[in-house]
Scaffold this motif. Structure first.
Motif, mmCIF file in Angstrom:
data_model
loop_
_atom_site.group_PDB
_atom_site.id
_atom_site.type_symbol
_atom_site.label_atom_id
_atom_site.label_comp_id
_atom_site.label_asym_id
_atom_site.label_seq_id
_atom_site.Cartn_x
_atom_site.Cartn_y
_atom_site.Cartn_z
ATOM 1 N N ALA A 22 46.004 63.296 49.051
ATOM 2 C CA ALA A 22 45.275 64.487 48.591
ATOM 3 C C ALA A 22 44.627 65.188 49.783
ATOM 4 N N HIS A 23 44.066 64.398 50.711
ATOM 5 C CA HIS A 23 43.457 64.998 51.908
ATOM 6 C C HIS A 23 44.512 65.701 52.768
ATOM 7 N N VAL A 24 45.661 65.046 52.907
ATOM 8 C CA VAL A 24 46.728 65.636 53.723
ATOM 9 C C VAL A 24 47.196 66.947 53.075
ATOM 10 N N MET A 25 47.269 66.941 51.748
ATOM 11 C CA MET A 25 47.671 68.168 51.065
ATOM 12 C C MET A 25 46.642 69.265 51.318
ATOM 13 N N ALA A 26 45.362 68.893 51.227
ATOM 14 C CA ALA A 26 44.312 69.885 51.440
ATOM 15 C C ALA A 26 44.431 70.465 52.848
ATOM 16 N N GLY A 47 49.195 59.950 40.325
ATOM 17 C CA GLY A 47 49.249 60.714 41.565
ATOM 18 C C GLY A 47 47.866 61.170 41.981
ATOM 19 N N PHE A 48 47.774 62.444 42.279
ATOM 20 C CA PHE A 48 46.502 62.980 42.757
ATOM 21 C C PHE A 48 46.515 64.483 42.528
ATOM 22 N N TYR A 49 45.342 65.094 42.705
ATOM 23 C CA TYR A 49 45.315 66.561 42.725
ATOM 24 C C TYR A 49 44.254 66.999 43.697
ATOM 25 N N TYR A 50 44.262 68.265 44.006
ATOM 26 C CA TYR A 50 43.169 68.845 44.780
ATOM 27 C C TYR A 50 42.955 70.243 44.232
ATOM 28 N N ASP A 51 41.670 70.612 44.031
ATOM 29 C CA ASP A 51 41.341 71.938 43.505
ATOM 30 C C ASP A 51 40.913 72.867 44.635
ATOM 31 N N PHE A 52 41.489 74.055 44.647
ATOM 32 C CA PHE A 52 41.169 75.038 45.691
ATOM 33 C C PHE A 52 40.749 76.362 45.074
ATOM 34 N N ASP A 53 39.927 77.066 45.838
ATOM 35 C CA ASP A 53 39.607 78.451 45.515
ATOM 36 C C ASP A 53 40.352 79.273 46.563
ATOM 37 N N LEU A 54 41.434 79.936 46.142
ATOM 38 C CA LEU A 54 42.328 80.584 47.099
ATOM 39 C C LEU A 54 42.350 82.099 46.905
ATOM 40 N N ARG A 174 44.581 74.162 40.813
ATOM 41 C CA ARG A 174 44.735 72.727 41.001
ATOM 42 C C ARG A 174 46.190 72.426 41.344
ATOM 43 N N VAL A 175 46.379 71.784 42.475
ATOM 44 C CA VAL A 175 47.736 71.386 42.852
ATOM 45 C C VAL A 175 47.887 69.901 42.536
ATOM 46 N N TYR A 176 48.880 69.586 41.709
ATOM 47 C CA TYR A 176 49.145 68.194 41.359
ATOM 48 C C TYR A 176 50.244 67.636 42.249
ATOM 49 N N GLY A 177 50.043 66.410 42.696
ATOM 50 C CA GLY A 177 51.083 65.734 43.464
ATOM 51 C C GLY A 177 51.197 64.306 42.994
ATOM 52 N N THR A 178 52.263 63.674 43.391
ATOM 53 C CA THR A 178 52.406 62.264 43.080
ATOM 54 C C THR A 178 52.771 61.539 44.366
#
Length: 605
Positions: A22-26, A47-54, A174-178
């Motif tokens: 998740a950190h690497v994705m961020a 998996g994981f997710y990370y929320d962004f304000d883009l 929110r970007v979801y990854g696994t």
RNA sequence: GCCGACGUAGCUCAAUCGGCAGAGCAGUCGCCUUGUAAGCGACAGGUUAUGGGUUCAAUUCCCAUCGUCGGCUCCA
């Protein structure tokens, strides 16, 4: 299943891998959008997710690019370094990150971690950094990106999500990854997703002609086709038989009631927005009922009750309507018209435990019938802050009834997990989560204690001392609604229902038109015996008819040709592909009726 | 309700750069009379979700509405 010693997910290597991914994705997202504000990014179930304000919406192409960049970062052997620091130091680092500043404030005040979960003590404030990326984070992480296999990481989707889960807050992306230990594990997970898609009740429901939706009828209002109606009929018969044995009485109540009833019950202020709006006739407002309880209460109140009458168990497959928000509709799982396996049990405090556990006993019976082997009882309790708002304001009775439930479950040796702040407004409840054959989770049954509404309806009985006493009410729906239950069953059985539930139990397949008369004779005989049998008289070859029956997942295929006509038999082919050869018609009927009567999951008893 | 994607025949899906909307299955009709997962042929099926706009020309581009899907929120 493995007992106790099982490692907690939070302590696992996989958890750290996902958290770190998740950190690497961020990092990759922020490189692509330097003006991005980042918020939180935890591991989740698969998996994981990370929320962004883009500044703009992410596209599928963006996801591809981000994933590519992630793989490159992962190959870079970057170490994850933790540093504990003061709130002021942290504020300096994240001075351009408003969400992080908000989190730091929360951490400083204590009481909540960076995800908003309550904490017992004041946490340290720490950051984790790798390569060019720094995040406010408590960890844990892997030691280095080299511990994450770039080929076992995949970005899945992007979706909206509210900051801190509150719909009044800003919507983030929110970007979801696994992420998995190995590419093989990732592939297995992706394969499982594909399998789940094949079992999706929306797809199978269409293919098997179970139900349909029509735009002109309205969203969330399913039309049950004959096949679906047959399944419903079987479920109702099952429930009614079991409930009759268990001392329930059937009642029936109207779909409409005056507004006053829902004002008195207390439902209106809590649920007005998810009820269909009122209609007015001759100056009186009526609502379509979203639940049956107030009317059952009225039946209880229809005459004087003695302690000798208790417990009174009123059951009704009541049809209810709830205006679920448009975005919440989901196939049969979340609908606006539904028929509940509803009942209300009125009992004294002394009777409570036995009644409550009898309902739990019903669940167990149903689990066995439907081959459900994994389930969790979720015991939902109130939260003090919600008293007088979400919950009826009577702390003493909350604590008392919660304790009664806890006591009953413990005495009965039923394992449960306790979740705070998820009770109904009128009392604590047990929700039953079950897992389908492919491990998908569903919430079906519910069992709720109601100490609040009976007094509002002035319900009472005369106890043995000749005094008036208020009964407790247990709301229960072991089979949930027809809609949700059938949605679950479709996915659980992948559409290959046990014979007793199969809309068509046997299809008779004549080899040529010469065998049609005999085929219809067999059909008549089987129907008379109580088997749902049909002749396939279409102008097709036998092979096509078998293929068709296979696709419809019909349990028994009965081929009839010259030899069978001659012998008064049918050639039995099972849904699993097994060819059982010739069976005298009566013998087949006996076989099928036994499987049906036992509600067996097998094709042969 | 919110964010995003999508909407073509009953179903599953095509249609190049904006240039006559097509296939398989299902349906109807006919031929074949068949032994354990698709016989053959013909016909029919469409206001491209709906309503507007741009254009010589819109399935294709733009706007609105409706619906579905992925999430968020919610679930008496």
């Amino acid at each position: 299943m493995a007992e106790a010693k099982q490692e907690r997910y939070e302590d696992s290597e996989l958890y750290r891998i996902r958290h770190s991914a998740a950190h690497v994705m961020a990092q990759a997202v922020i490189e692509a959008f330097p003006e991005a504000k980042y918020t939180i990014g935890p591991p989740v179930e698969n998996g994981f997710y990370y929320d962004f304000d883009l500044p703009r919406t992410l596209t599928p192409e963006d996801l591809k690019k981000i994933q590519k960049r992630m793989r490159k970062i992962l190959n870079g052997q970057h170490e994850f370094v933790k540093k504990v620091l003061s709130a002021d130091e942290a504020r300096q680092i994240f001075k351009d990150q408003p969400y992080k500043l908000e989190l730091i404030e929360g951490l400083e005040e204590g009481g909540f971690d960076e995800y908003g979960n309550p904490l017992d003590e004041k946490p340290d404030i720490s950051i984790y950094s790798h390569d060019s990326f720094v995040d406010l984070c408590r960890g844990p992480h892997v030691e280095s990106t080299s511990q994450i296999n770039p080929k076992a990481v995949k970005l899945m989707s992007v979706a909206g999500a509210y900051w801190r889960g509150d719909e009044n807050n800003k919507q983030l992306q929110r970007v979801y990854g696994t992420a998995w230990n190995s590419k093989e594990e990732l592939d297995a997970y992706l394969w499982q997703l594909e399998e789940a898609k094949k079992r999706d009740h929306r797809k199978l429901g269409k293919e098997l002609d179970i139900y349909t939706f029509d735009d002109e009828v309205g969203p969330g209002l399913p039309l049950w086709l004959p096949n679906g109606a047959t399944i419903i009929e079987e479920l109702e018969q099952l429930a009614k038989n079991i409930e009759r044995e268990a001392g329930y009485q059937q009642v029936r109540t109207p779909h409409l009631t005056k507004e006053d009833l829902f004002i008195r019950s207390g439902h209106l202020p809590y649920y007005a927005e998810s009820m269909y709006p009122p209609m007015e006739m001759e100056g009186v407002r009526y609502f379509i009922k979203p639940m049956n309880c107030p009317m059952h209460h009225k039946i209880f109140a229809a005459r004087q009750r003695s302690y000798r009458d208790l417990p009174i168990r009123l059951a009704e497959y009541g049809t209810c309507y709830r205006y679920e928000k448009s975005g919440e509709l989901f196939g049969l799982m979340r609908v606006r018209s539904m028929q509940m396996n509803d009942a209300h049990i009125y009992c004294s405090e002394e009777q409570f435990e036995e009644e409550f556990m009898a309902v739990i006993g019903l669940y167990m019976k149903y689990f066995e019938i439907f081959n459900i082997d994994k389930y969790v009882m979720r015991f939902s309790t109130h939260a003090k802050e919600g008293l007088g708002k979400k919950y009826i304001d009577n702390e003493r009775l909350w604590l008392k009834t919660e304790d009664m439930v806890r006591q009953a479950m413990e005495n009965g040796g039923v394992r449960y997990v306790e979740v705070a702040d998820e009770a109904a407004f009128y009392g604590p409840k047990i929700d039953v989560q079950v897992w389908s054959a492919i491990g998908k989770e569903f919430t079906l049954a519910t069992n709720q204690v109601d100490f609040a509404v009976p007094p509002k309806f002035d319900l009472k009985f005369i106890n043995a001392q000749g005094e008036e006493e208020i009964p407790l009410c247990i709301h229960r729906a072991p089979l949930s609604t027809h809609e949700r239950m059938i949605g679950f069953l479709i996915e659980h059985y992948a559409g290959a229902f046990p014979v007793w539930l199969a809309p068509i139990q046997a299809v008779i397949i004549p080899i040529t038109d010469d065998h049609l008369d005999y085929a219809f004779e067999v059909e008549k005989k089987l129907k008379k015996a109580g088997i749902r049998a049909e002749v396939n008289a279409r102008n097709e070859r036998m092979n096509a008819k078998i293929r068709n029956a296979q696709k419809q997942k019909i349990p028994y295929m009965l081929v009839v040709g010259d030899a069978e006509v001659e012998a008064g038999a049918v050639a039995l082919r099972m849904r699993d592909g097994e060819d059982r050869g010739a069976f005298p018609v009566d013998d087949f009927a006996t076989l099928a009726l036994k499987v049906i009567a036992e509600r067996s999951p097998a094709l042969e008893a």
